[in-house]
Design an enzyme around this catalytic site. Sequence first.
Site, PDB file in Angstrom:
ATOM      1  CB  SER A 129      48.258   7.925  17.447  1.00 22.79           C
ATOM      2  OG  SER A 129      48.450   8.720  18.596  1.00 22.79           O
ATOM      3  CD  GLU A 161      48.136   6.335  21.697  1.00 24.21           C
ATOM      4  OE1 GLU A 161      49.174   6.992  21.604  1.00 24.21           O
ATOM      5  OE2 GLU A 161      47.060   6.673  21.173  1.00 24.21           O
ATOM      6  CG  ASP A 173      46.656  13.234  23.037  1.00 22.49           C
ATOM      7  OD1 ASP A 173      46.617  14.338  23.620  1.00 22.49           O
ATOM      8  OD2 ASP A 173      47.724  12.636  22.789  1.00 22.49           O
TER       9      ASP A 173
END
Length: 386
Positions: A129, A161, A173
């Site tokens: 993602s 996110e 991330d």
Amino acid sequence: MGAAQQVTDAFEELYGTAPDGVWAAPGRVNLIGEHTDYNDGFVMPFALPHVATAAVARRTDGVLRLHSSDVGGGVVELSLDALEPGTDREWTAYPAGVVWALREAGHPVTGADVHLSSTVPTGAGLSSSAALEVVIALALNDLYELGLQRWQLARLCQRAENVYVGAPTGIMDQTASACCEAGHALFLDTRDLSQKQIPFDLAAEGMRLLVVDTQVKHAHSGGEYGKRRAGCEKGAALLGVDALRDIAYADLDASLARLGDEEEVRRLVRHVVTEDHRVERVVALLEAGDTRAIGPVLTEGHASLRDDFQVSCPELDLVVEAANTAGALGARMTGGGFGGSAIVLAEAADVDTITKAVEEAFAAAGFTAPRVFEAVPSAGARREQG
């Protein structure tokens, strides 16, 4: 044919015109530092060779058109003015969330046509993602000449996110996907976002790092991840600090004693404080050229994630046990947990033996066969053409 050419050809077929450019952003493996990023702590990811690739063209009419070769269905058309957090439960929430976050921050994005293709395994804890978010952010930053730094793009992707998709993830991330360098691991302080590239060229030292995808899918927006995060925040509040990062390793026992009968919170606090310390130990070992010595630290981290944070699963535990029994230097689960992947540090000569041992252990336990591949520290997000 390369990935850039493939997405270009597919874009032209879909939209009847050439894209303005092609961008790529990688997935990541976290070497050490798990569930520390939302506690203002330390993490140490590196980028994978597996990437999300996007062909993108600007639009001026407030329309966002999205298509992925990895998901069934046609082009999804969205109005920028209608983008609202929580309204999209499909894969399109990730790219749409980035556009929403850019516009919310005042950046003049007026639309885009996008075609995506990704080689990052989904649900494996390798940040598929984040790769999707970062590739869109980098493309729009270039196309609209927004002038944003990589760390700023990572921040906006995290906001997409957290707020738009509704997954309470930390900053690691997106920063890894945006900022990593080939042949290095990224030592990141998630409080001030300061970064240090640490040389991590295993092949040159006769070692390999394997990723073992257990094929057990995980989902971050699920309640367990949020529960751990809330528990960490409770621990920080009870101990009177802004974040668990502020508990010194030397003061850990005294801090745990102050938590009294809050057993669950004690476990969470113990993991985060010891994990931050493990990141610092790994950095020191790598900088001293003692790479093999990080193996036991990885295994120690797994025990902490299994016993204190309780985010492992039987498949992940079996990878670690089977790999270490077969002669690995060290192993641990990587990513948020509840499935996903484990990493195994091994001598190059032992890779086949260890891989076979893990596969046989899975077969004997009646688990789905795992997917094993080598993780090579690779480049972060970049423009591929155009």
